[in-house]
Design an enzyme around this catalytic site. Structure first.
Site, PDB file in Angstrom:
ATOM      1  N   ASP A   1       0.840  -1.195   0.000  1.00 34.07           N
ATOM      2  CA  ASP A   1       0.000   0.000   0.000  1.00 34.07           C
ATOM      3  C   ASP A   1       0.880   1.252   0.000  1.00 34.07           C
ATOM      4  OD1 ASP A   1       0.688  -0.708   2.723  1.00 34.07           O
ATOM      5  OD2 ASP A   1      -0.699   0.853   3.398  1.00 34.07           O
TER       6      ASP A   1
ATOM      7  N   GLU B   1       0.022  -0.758   5.875  1.00 32.42           N
ATOM      8  CA  GLU B   1       1.118  -0.198   6.662  1.00 32.42           C
ATOM      9  C   GLU B   1       1.037   1.312   6.722  1.00 32.42           C
ATOM     10  OE1 GLU B   1       5.028   1.285   7.909  1.00 32.42           O
ATOM     11  OE2 GLU B   1       3.988   1.712   6.035  1.00 32.42           O
TER      12      GLU B   1
END
Length: 380
Positions: free
Chosen positions: A71, A135
């Site tokens: 991500d 994250e």
């Protein structure tokens, strides 16, 4: 055939995986890893995409793990970019795009290293890859979800290497052997509104907050420890929302962020903050409420076999012996450390989260070579 980490990085950058969107990145990796003989499981939780992949048998006597995320943060003003932020373009020796540094190149490097390694020299043990899509977000349903699932399923890593960018200027100069803790405290002071010409008829929350913040900001938390710099407290905002110059407001808010070393815990610092707020409340008569968010506790993987393994591999490939550091912000290593010993090593991170994020192309195969050497030496 060797897996090209540069081409894989470019393919991953072309996946628009802004947290918590997967953008096709995990599907791409799952296909590659399945073809290489990894047993893959999607461990999605609350809409967050996660991938677990294991080569070798469950419960092997030695299991080396890699952890990373696909991500990315939003691109901001796309028109300000020199190249398409999701184009994965290579120009002037650089690969451009959101996530090129943080950390699709790191994921591509350890995936490529792991695939080549198990194909060329199948180890006596197992290799596990845990890759999350959470994250850069709240980090509640990412690596935490993977570790929860692993515990339930009897999966375990003996040691883990997180592929976050760790080097300030040159590949090889720094690895992370721990991280500072991080917490944020939100204060709300409630006074009595009044005319600024008659302050005795009001109870000023701004003065109370100013007194509190001054005490917090001027307090020396510590002078550092063997492996950590001194803890820091930063005032990030003081807000009243008051446009009038002749009105004492009824409400004032303030926020502080603390990055703390191993002399403290989130609980001990919360107690200190609460005591200071109570003290100012008693002095001023202004009620002060506090809420706290602890993003992670400080931790240290003491220098030992894992850090030496990584440092030796980095030095062998780059000629540079990496410094063991605990600097910087938080990472998912803060969750992994409760599961097994963990170290972080990755590329130069100067452009992460910036407009025109990019990675020097030559660094990507160099990082793959480091990761591959780590695997070879671990299973030797």
């Amino acid at each position: 055939m060797s897996l090209d980490p540069v081409a894989l990085t470019a393919d991953l950058v072309r996946c628009p995986s802004v947290t918590p969107e997967e953008g096709g990145a995990l599907r791409l990796l799952e296909g590659i890893l399945t073809d290489a003989g990894f047993a893959c499981t999607r461990v999605d939780r609350n809409g967050v995409p996660n991938l677990f992949a294991r080569w070798g048998r469950q419960g092997a006597n030695r299991t080396f793990g890699f952890n990373g995320h696909i991500d990315v943060v939003p691109v901001g003003d796309a028109a300000a970019w020199t190249h398409d932020p999701f184009g994965g373009e290579i120009s002037d020796g650089w690969l451009w795009g959101r996530g090129a540094t943080d950390m699709k190149s790191g994921v591509a490097a350890f995936v490529a290293a792991a695939v080549d390694f198990v194909r060329e020299t199948p180890p006596d043990g197992a290799v596990i890859l845990t890759i999350t899509g959470d994250e850069e977000g709240d980090s509640v349903d990412g690596t935490v979800a993977l570790l929860d699932w692993m515990a339930a399923e009897g999966e375990a890593m003996s040691v883990c290497l997180v592929g976050e960018p760790t080097c300030p200027e040159h590949l090889g100069e720094m690895m992370k052997i721990g991280r500072r803790g991080s917490m944020t405290a939100f204060f709300t002071a409630r006074g009595v509104q009044g005319h600024s010409a008659y302050p005795h008829r009001a109870r000023n929350p701004v003065s109370a907050v100013a007194r509190l913040i001054d005490r917090l900001a001027s307090h020396e938390l510590d002078q550092g420890t063997e492996h950590f710099d001194p803890s820091t407290l930063a005032v990030t905002t003081i807000d009243t929302g008051n446009p009038a110059t002749n009105v004492i407001p009824a409400l004032c808010r303030a926020t502080v962020n603390i990055r703390f070393n191993d002399l403290h815990t989130g609980t001990s610092l919360t107690d200190w903050l609460a005591a200071e707020a109570e003290r100012v409340q008693g002095e001023t008569g202004v009620a002060i409420d506090m809420t706290v968010k602890i993003s992670g506790e400080s931790f240290l993987t003491p220098p030992g076999s894992l850090s030496q393994l990584v440092a030796d591999a980095v030095e062998a490939e780059t000629g540079i012996r990496p410094e063991g550091s605990t600097s910087g912000g938080t990472s998912d290593a803060r969750f992994v450390r409760a599961h097994c010993p963990v170290v972080e090593f990755g590329l130069v991170g100067k452009t992460m989260h910036q407009v025109d994020e990019r990675v020097e192309v030559a660094q990507i195969p160099a990082l793959k070579a480091i990761y591959k050497r780590v695997l070879k030496e671990y299973f030797a």
